[in-house]
Design an enzyme around this catalytic site. Structure first.
Site, PDB file in Angstrom:
ATOM      1  N   HIS A 128      -3.293   5.265  -7.326  1.00 19.74           N
ATOM      2  CA  HIS A 128      -3.418   3.935  -7.941  1.00 19.74           C
ATOM      3  C   HIS A 128      -4.283   4.051  -9.204  1.00 19.74           C
ATOM      4  O   HIS A 128      -5.335   4.687  -9.178  1.00 19.74           O
ATOM      5  CB  HIS A 128      -4.057   2.965  -6.934  1.00 19.74           C
ATOM      6  CG  HIS A 128      -4.130   1.573  -7.445  1.00 19.74           C
ATOM      7  ND1 HIS A 128      -3.010   0.757  -7.518  1.00 19.74           N
ATOM      8  CD2 HIS A 128      -5.159   0.849  -7.938  1.00 19.74           C
ATOM      9  CE1 HIS A 128      -3.361  -0.408  -8.018  1.00 19.74           C
ATOM     10  NE2 HIS A 128      -4.658  -0.377  -8.287  1.00 19.74           N
ATOM     11  N   SER A 130      -7.425   6.473  -8.237  1.00 12.36           N
ATOM     12  CA  SER A 130      -7.798   6.706  -6.838  1.00 12.36           C
ATOM     13  C   SER A 130      -6.582   7.154  -6.049  1.00 12.36           C
ATOM     14  O   SER A 130      -5.485   6.624  -6.233  1.00 12.36           O
ATOM     15  CB  SER A 130      -8.294   5.410  -6.181  1.00 12.36           C
ATOM     16  OG  SER A 130      -9.259   4.752  -6.974  1.00 12.36           O
ATOM     17  N   ASN A 178      -1.093   7.291  -1.550  1.00 15.84           N
ATOM     18  CA  ASN A 178      -0.664   6.631  -2.790  1.00 15.84           C
ATOM     19  C   ASN A 178      -1.671   6.942  -3.889  1.00 15.84           C
ATOM     20  O   ASN A 178      -2.849   7.149  -3.621  1.00 15.84           O
ATOM     21  CB  ASN A 178      -0.612   5.112  -2.561  1.00 15.84           C
ATOM     22  CG  ASN A 178      -0.170   4.362  -3.812  1.00 15.84           C
ATOM     23  OD1 ASN A 178       0.742   4.792  -4.512  1.00 15.84           O
ATOM     24  ND2 ASN A 178      -0.817   3.239  -4.119  1.00 15.84           N
ATOM     25  N   ASP A 199      -3.107  -1.490  -1.360  1.00 18.95           N
ATOM     26  CA  ASP A 199      -4.150  -0.722  -2.051  1.00 18.95           C
ATOM     27  C   ASP A 199      -5.520  -0.796  -1.360  1.00 18.95           C
ATOM     28  O   ASP A 199      -6.560  -0.801  -2.035  1.00 18.95           O
ATOM     29  CB  ASP A 199      -4.278  -1.193  -3.518  1.00 18.95           C
ATOM     30  CG  ASP A 199      -2.990  -1.009  -4.294  1.00 18.95           C
ATOM     31  OD1 ASP A 199      -2.231  -0.065  -3.980  1.00 18.95           O
ATOM     32  OD2 ASP A 199      -2.720  -1.809  -5.211  1.00 18.95           O
TER      33      ASP A 199
HETATM   34  C1  GAR Z   1       1.000   5.723 -12.516  1.00 17.38           C
HETATM   35  O1  GAR Z   1       0.002   5.340 -13.426  1.00 17.38           O
HETATM   36  C2  GAR Z   1       0.638   5.266 -11.106  1.00 17.38           C
HETATM   37  O2  GAR Z   1      -0.726   5.333 -10.820  1.00 17.38           O
HETATM   38  C3  GAR Z   1       1.105   3.832 -11.154  1.00 17.38           C
HETATM   39  O3  GAR Z   1       2.326   3.870 -11.853  1.00 17.38           O
HETATM   40  C4  GAR Z   1       2.295   4.956 -12.793  1.00 17.38           C
HETATM   41  C5  GAR Z   1       3.529   5.785 -12.549  1.00 17.38           C
HETATM   42  O4  GAR Z   1       3.661   6.819 -13.496  1.00 17.38           O
HETATM   43  N1  GAR Z   1       1.244   3.320  -9.819  1.00 17.38           N
HETATM   44  C6  GAR Z   1       0.969   2.076  -9.478  1.00 17.38           C
HETATM   45  O5  GAR Z   1       0.580   1.243 -10.278  1.00 17.38           O
HETATM   46  C7  GAR Z   1       1.208   1.758  -8.021  1.00 17.38           C
HETATM   47  N2  GAR Z   1       0.659   0.491  -7.697  1.00 17.38           N
HETATM   48  P1  GAR Z   1       4.621   8.059 -13.226  1.00 17.38           P
HETATM   49  O6  GAR Z   1       5.977   7.488 -12.803  1.00 17.38           O
HETATM   50  O7  GAR Z   1       4.707   8.746 -14.552  1.00 17.38           O
HETATM   51  O8  GAR Z   1       3.997   8.907 -12.156  1.00 17.38           O
END
Ligand code: GAR
Length: 191
Positions: A111, A138, A109, A147
Site C-alpha cells: 500500500h 507498507s 498487500n 488496509d
Molecule cells: C502501487 O503504487 C501500489 O502500491 C498501489 O497501486 C500501484 C500499482 O502499481 N496499490 C494500491 O493503491 C492498493 N490499494 P504497479 O501496478 O506498477 O505495481
C-alpha cells in the site's frame, strides 16, 4: 500441480501496469523463498499480464463485474496451482471476507502510504494536502478490514517542497519495489 522444494507457491493479483509484479518476479528468480506460478488480473488488458506471459508464468484476466465470479474462479485457480500464499500488487479491488476465509492461506498487500495513515485511495494527494514531511509504503497482511492488517514492513520517504503527486508516486514506487521482496522474506522466515 507444481511444487518446488523449499519454496512457497505464490500467486499475484494485479489490476494494471504491474511494476510491483515485475519486481516480485525478479526477486523470485533470485535465491528467494518463493516461486511465482500464477498471475490473475481483474482487468484482462492489464499490462502486467503481458509481462507474466513473457516470463512464462500462467496468467488469467477475469473481469470483476458486478455479478462476475472473479472470486470463485480465482479460488479454483489458486487451488489448481497449489498456491501457498497470495500477494496483491496494485490490485485495486477489495476481496471479500468469504474469499479470505475460503483461501485460508496468507494474503499480503503493498500500500502506498505509511499505514495506518491514508488507507484506501489517493494516498499521495492526501499526504501532500496535509503538508506531511514524510510518506512511504507498507506491506501488510490482508484481512477483511481494508488496509488494516498487521504491517510487516514499511519504509519512509521524504516529501520535499517541490514534490507533486506525480513525483511522489515515482519516489514511493521505487521503495515499494525494494520493500515487497524484503517483506516476503521477513514474513516467511517468521512463520
Ligand atoms: C502501487 O503504487 C501500489 O502500491 C498501489 O497501486 C500501484 C500499482 O502499481 N496499490 C494500491 O493503491 C492498493 N490499494 P504497479 O501496478 O506498477 O505495481
Amino acid at each position: 500441480m507444481e511444487k518446488y522444494p523449499g519454496k512457497k507457491n505464490v500467486a499475484v493479483f494485479i489490476s494494471g501496469r504491474g511494476s510491483n509484479l515485475k519486481s516480485l518476479i525478479k526477486y523470485s528468480k533470485r535465491n528467494s523463498l518463493i516461486k511465482i506460478i500464477l498471475v490473475i488480473s481483474n482487468n484482462p488488458d492489464a499490462k502486467g499480464l503481458k509481462y507474466a506471459s513473457k516470463s512464462k508464468i500462467k496468467n488469467y484476466g477475469i473481469k470483476f463485474t458486478k455479478n462476475s465470479n472473479f472470486e470463485n474462479n480465482s479460488l479454483k485457480l489458486l487451488k489448481k496451482y497449489n498456491i501457498d500464499m497470495l500477494c496483491l500488487a496494485g490490485f485495486m479491488k477489495v476481496l471479500s471476507g468469504n474469499f479470505i476465509k475460503k483461501f485460508s492461506k496468507p494474503i499480503l498487500n503493498i500500500h502506498p502510504s505509511l499505514l495506518p495513515k491514508y488507507k484506501g485511495l489517493n494516498t499521495h494527494e492526501r499526504a501532500i494536502g496535509n503538508r506531511d514531511s514524510f510518506t512511504g509504503a507498507s506491506v501488510h497482511k490482508v484481512t477483511e478490514k481494508l488496509d488494516s492488517g498487521k504491517v510487516i514492513l514499511q519504509k519512509k520517504v521524504k516529501i520535499s517542497k517541490s514534490d507533486n503527486v506525480r513525483s511522489l508516486k515515482k519516489k514511493v514506487l521505487k521503495i515499494e519495489h525494494e520493500i515487497y521482496p524484503k517483506a516476503i522474506d521477513k514474513f516467511l522466515t517468521n512463520l
